[in-house]
Write a protein that holds these residues in place. Structure first.
Motif, short mmCIF file in Angstrom:
data_model
loop_
_atom_site.label_atom_id
_atom_site.label_comp_id
_atom_site.label_asym_id
_atom_site.label_seq_id
_atom_site.Cartn_x
_atom_site.Cartn_y
_atom_site.Cartn_z
N MET A 1 0.84 -1.16 0.00
CA MET A 1 0.00 0.00 0.00
C MET A 1 0.90 1.24 0.00
N THR A 2 0.56 2.11 -0.88
CA THR A 2 1.38 3.31 -1.00
C THR A 2 0.88 4.39 -0.04
N ASP A 3 1.69 5.40 0.10
CA ASP A 3 1.33 6.50 0.98
C ASP A 3 0.07 7.21 0.49
N GLU B 1 -5.74 8.39 1.22
CA GLU B 1 -7.12 8.33 0.71
C GLU B 1 -8.02 7.55 1.67
N ARG B 2 -7.52 6.45 2.17
CA ARG B 2 -8.30 5.65 3.13
C ARG B 2 -8.56 6.45 4.40
N LEU C 1 -14.27 11.13 6.62
CA LEU C 1 -15.54 11.59 6.04
C LEU C 1 -16.69 10.70 6.52
N GLU C 2 -16.45 9.39 6.61
CA GLU C 2 -17.49 8.48 7.10
C GLU C 2 -17.85 8.80 8.55
N MET C 3 -16.82 9.01 9.36
CA MET C 3 -17.07 9.32 10.78
C MET C 3 -17.82 10.64 10.91
N LYS C 4 -17.49 11.61 10.09
CA LYS C 4 -18.16 12.90 10.12
C LYS C 4 -19.62 12.74 9.70
#
Length: 150
Positions: free
Chosen positions: A1-3, A8-9, A15-18
């Motif tokens: 997995m790149t930085d 992005e994750r 955003l999901e938590m918000k």
């Protein structure tokens, strides 16, 4: 997995938590509560399930038969409560009955220990009194022989 993928994750999770926080705020707000109380129709609420009622009835019958067989007024009361109340009350009654039975068990153990101690003490006193009686009887015989010699 790149930085870049990691960032992005992380951004997506934030955003999901918000979004979840905002949804909770909307649902728990005063406006949502007022809307719910205005639109709530108690006639649409399911009051009970016939399957649950039949299970409750069967359980009540089993307890009633056991109460008759064992001549237990507590079980009869529990069976009667099962016919009238929901299982939560019955579970509480069972828990209370178990607690009461455990307390009675402790009280009976204490009473048994007390009775055993008193029985042992009584037995020791009886043996002591029998020895005293033998000693007194021997002394009476000895004094009786002394009187005959005089």
């Amino acid at each position: 997995m790149t930085d870049k993928e990691w960032e992005e994750r992380q951004k997506t999770r934030q955003l999901e938590m918000k979004a979840v926080s905002e949804a909770l705020a909307v649902l728990s707000g005063d406006d949502a509560h007022d809307l719910f109380t205005r639109t709530f129709n108690p006639a649409l609420l399911q009051m009970g399930s016939s399957e649950q009622d039949s299970r409750r009835q069967q359980a009540s019958q089993v307890l009633g038969k056991a109460a008759q067989r064992l001549h237990s007024p507590r079980l009869a009361t529990l069976a009667y409560q099962m016919k009238l109340d929901a299982f939560t009350r019955v579970k509480k009654a069972i828990d209370d009955m178990i607690a009461q039975l455990l307390k009675e068990k402790e009280d009976e153990i204490k009473h048994k220990d007390f009775c055993t101690g008193e029985f042992n003490a009584n037995q020791l006193q009886t043996e002591k009194k029998e020895r005293d009686e033998q000693d007194i009887t021997a002394k009476i015989e000895d004094l009786g022989m002394t009187i005959e010699e005089l």
